[in-house]
Design a protein around this motif. Structure first.
Motif, short mmCIF file in Angstrom:
data_model
loop_
_atom_site.label_atom_id
_atom_site.label_comp_id
_atom_site.label_asym_id
_atom_site.label_seq_id
_atom_site.Cartn_x
_atom_site.Cartn_y
_atom_site.Cartn_z
N PRO A 1 0.52 -1.19 0.06
CA PRO A 1 0.24 0.48 -0.47
C PRO A 1 0.77 1.27 -0.18
CG PRO A 1 -0.03 -1.03 2.34
CD PRO A 1 0.64 -2.00 1.19
N GLN A 2 2.59 1.56 0.19
CA GLN A 2 2.73 2.42 0.05
C GLN A 2 4.10 2.15 -0.89
OE1 GLN A 2 2.01 5.18 2.02
NE2 GLN A 2 0.57 3.49 2.79
N LYS A 3 3.85 1.73 -1.58
CA LYS A 3 5.23 1.63 -2.91
C LYS A 3 4.57 1.99 -4.05
CE LYS A 3 7.97 -1.53 -5.74
NZ LYS A 3 7.76 -3.12 -6.01
N LEU A 4 5.56 2.41 -4.25
CA LEU A 4 5.07 3.73 -5.16
C LEU A 4 5.02 3.62 -7.08
CD1 LEU A 4 6.89 7.54 -4.50
CD2 LEU A 4 4.48 6.93 -4.09
N VAL A 5 4.37 3.27 -8.12
CA VAL A 5 4.44 2.56 -9.09
C VAL A 5 5.41 3.92 -10.20
CG1 VAL A 5 3.30 2.61 -10.89
CG2 VAL A 5 2.59 1.81 -8.53
N PRO A 6 6.28 3.01 -10.33
CA PRO A 6 7.10 4.15 -10.88
C PRO A 6 6.62 5.61 -12.35
CG PRO A 6 7.84 2.34 -11.15
CD PRO A 6 6.20 2.01 -10.77
N GLU A 7 6.22 6.15 -12.12
CA GLU A 7 5.76 7.47 -12.94
C GLU A 7 6.76 7.39 -14.36
OE1 GLU A 7 4.24 10.80 -11.07
OE2 GLU A 7 3.78 9.25 -9.00
N PHE A 8 5.97 8.66 -15.45
CA PHE A 8 6.81 8.69 -16.98
C PHE A 8 7.11 10.50 -16.82
CE2 PHE A 8 3.80 4.75 -17.24
CZ PHE A 8 4.85 4.55 -18.28
N PRO A 9 7.91 10.05 -17.75
CA PRO A 9 8.10 12.44 -17.41
C PRO A 9 7.01 12.66 -18.63
CG PRO A 9 9.17 10.90 -19.56
CD PRO A 9 9.01 9.81 -18.34
N SER B 1 -5.26 6.55 -10.58
CA SER B 1 -4.83 5.53 -9.90
C SER B 1 -3.75 4.29 -10.21
CB SER B 1 -5.67 4.66 -8.94
OG SER B 1 -4.19 4.44 -7.42
N PRO B 2 -1.95 4.96 -10.26
CA PRO B 2 -1.70 3.84 -11.20
C PRO B 2 -1.79 2.06 -10.89
CG PRO B 2 -0.59 4.42 -10.03
CD PRO B 2 -1.83 5.29 -8.98
N VAL B 3 -3.03 2.12 -9.02
CA VAL B 3 -2.94 0.74 -8.68
C VAL B 3 -4.27 0.23 -9.16
CG1 VAL B 3 -1.45 1.61 -6.64
CG2 VAL B 3 -3.68 1.81 -6.54
N LYS B 4 -4.97 0.33 -9.89
CA LYS B 4 -5.99 0.12 -10.36
C LYS B 4 -6.56 -0.52 -12.13
CE LYS B 4 -7.74 -1.52 -6.02
NZ LYS B 4 -7.94 -2.98 -5.30
N LEU B 5 -7.24 -1.41 -12.39
CA LEU B 5 -7.68 -0.69 -13.56
C LEU B 5 -8.77 0.02 -13.96
CD1 LEU B 5 -8.31 -5.09 -14.21
CD2 LEU B 5 -6.86 -3.49 -15.67
N HIS C 1 -3.72 4.68 -0.77
CA HIS C 1 -2.12 4.48 -1.68
C HIS C 1 -2.13 6.31 -1.84
CE1 HIS C 1 1.09 3.64 -4.78
NE2 HIS C 1 1.28 3.03 -4.52
N PRO C 2 -0.97 6.55 -1.79
CA PRO C 2 -0.40 7.26 -2.02
C PRO C 2 -0.63 8.47 -4.00
CG PRO C 2 1.77 6.65 -1.81
CD PRO C 2 0.73 5.70 -1.31
N GLN C 3 -0.85 7.51 -4.52
CA GLN C 3 -0.69 7.99 -5.80
C GLN C 3 -2.51 7.98 -6.37
OE1 GLN C 3 2.61 5.09 -7.08
NE2 GLN C 3 3.27 6.80 -8.71
N THR C 4 -3.54 7.64 -5.34
CA THR C 4 -4.40 7.27 -5.46
C THR C 4 -4.81 8.84 -5.55
OG1 THR C 4 -4.72 4.78 -5.13
CG2 THR C 4 -6.88 6.36 -4.93
N LEU C 5 -5.71 9.23 -6.72
CA LEU C 5 -5.94 11.21 -6.21
C LEU C 5 -7.48 11.34 -6.48
CD1 LEU C 5 -3.41 12.64 -8.78
CD2 LEU C 5 -3.11 12.25 -6.83
N MET C 6 -8.62 11.84 -6.71
CA MET C 6 -9.44 12.00 -6.70
C MET C 6 -9.13 13.80 -7.93
SD MET C 6 -11.53 10.46 -5.56
CE MET C 6 -13.13 10.96 -6.70
N ALA C 7 -9.29 13.11 -9.22
CA ALA C 7 -8.46 14.09 -9.99
C ALA C 7 -9.11 15.05 -10.38
CB ALA C 7 -7.62 13.30 -11.36
N LEU D 1 -9.91 -0.75 1.47
CA LEU D 1 -8.66 0.71 2.05
C LEU D 1 -7.73 1.24 1.68
CD1 LEU D 1 -9.85 3.46 3.77
CD2 LEU D 1 -9.85 2.58 5.66
N PRO D 2 -6.47 -0.21 1.98
CA PRO D 2 -5.11 -0.05 1.29
C PRO D 2 -4.99 0.90 -0.01
CG PRO D 2 -5.47 -1.43 2.51
CD PRO D 2 -7.07 -1.54 2.71
N SER D 3 -5.61 0.02 -0.62
CA SER D 3 -5.84 0.69 -2.01
C SER D 3 -6.14 2.75 -2.41
CB SER D 3 -6.38 0.32 -3.63
OG SER D 3 -5.93 -1.36 -3.35
N ALA D 4 -7.60 2.74 -1.68
CA ALA D 4 -7.95 4.55 -1.77
C ALA D 4 -6.79 4.66 -0.83
CB ALA D 4 -8.92 3.68 -0.96
#
Length: 243
Positions: free
Chosen positions: A62-70, A204-208, A178-184, A173-176
């Motif tokens: 739940p705290q591991k960041l998914v690599p982002e892109f430039p 979010s990058p952690v869900k389909l 996650h530090p990269q889960t946004l309300m965008a 809740l852990p996915s919700a």
């Protein structure tokens, strides 16, 4: 089918995707989702989902960041618009995001109040189980910050999302949190278009993709999931749907 035995030393080095590939659950995860239209019969998901969900929950960090892109990797035309019942009409000046359920401080927030919170921007790959993906920049507020404002009770384990078009879904809740889960409310540095979920959507990058509800109007925090879990999930698609 015989059991697949993976030595502990090797298991410790396996990431989630590698393990699902070894165990055969990678293809299962692909088969049980949907981004905009049904792909398989309900019975497939209903039989396979419990094992799939347990494995995915075990492997999720739940705290591991998914690599982002430039920024240069953004694919402006690649994000396909899938609508549930067409685009709802929402006045952003009167819009309110309600956060309720098992909380100590129920909230009803305007877009102006939401936009006063720290802006987080990320460039991630949006993955749809229909077989396509798009690299998108999303900007908004971390969902964990909104949840914290509502002061959820200790027993809370799930977040349930309702949308203006009648779509609904639920997350662990852990996915919700996650530090990269946004309300965008931004896409590619611009205000979020209506067809992509304005004024507010999950990103979010952690869900389909089918877990990333558009036009979200209510978030309900709960200790237990009821019979209704999600529009596609209630038709047999995988509930956890993690990446």
């Amino acid at each position: 089918m015989g059991l697949i035995r993976v030595p502990q030393s090797q298991f410790n080095r396996l990431n989630r995707r590698q393990f699902l590939k070894v165990s055969g659950l990678s293809s299962l995860s692909f088969l049980l989702g949907g981004c905009g239209g049904p792909l398989f019969e309900d019975i497939v998901g209903k039989v396979s989902e419990p094992l799939n969900q347990r494995v995915e929950t075990l492997l999720f960090q739940p705290q591991k960041l998914v690599p982002e892109f430039p920024l240069g990797a953004i694919e402006p035309e690649a994000l396909i618009v899938n609508s549930f019942r067409g685009n709802p009409v929402i006045d952003p000046t009167t819009f309110r995001l309600v956060i309720d359920g098992e909380v100590n401080q129920p909230l009803s927030l305007s877009m102006a109040e939401i936009q006063q919170l720290p802006l987080t921007s990320m460039v991630i790959r949006h993955v749809c189980v229909e077989g396509w993906a798009a690299i998108v920049q999303w900007g908004g507020v971390r969902l964990r910050e909104l949840v914290a404002l509502a002061e959820p009770k200790q027993e809370v384990k799930y977040a349930y999302f309702q949308s203006a078009d009648g779509y609904y879904g639920s997350w662990d809740l852990p996915s919700a949190l996650h530090p990269q889960t946004l309300m965008a409310y931004q896409k590619n540095g611009e205000p979020l278009p209506v067809e992509n979920g304005a004024p507010l959507r999950l990103a979010s990058p952690v869900k389909l993709g089918y877990k990333q509800s558009k036009w979200v109007t209510r978030i309900t925090l709960m200790s237990q999931l009821g019979r209704v879990k999600g529009y596609w999930e209630d038709q047999g698609y995988e509930w956890f749907a993690g990446l």
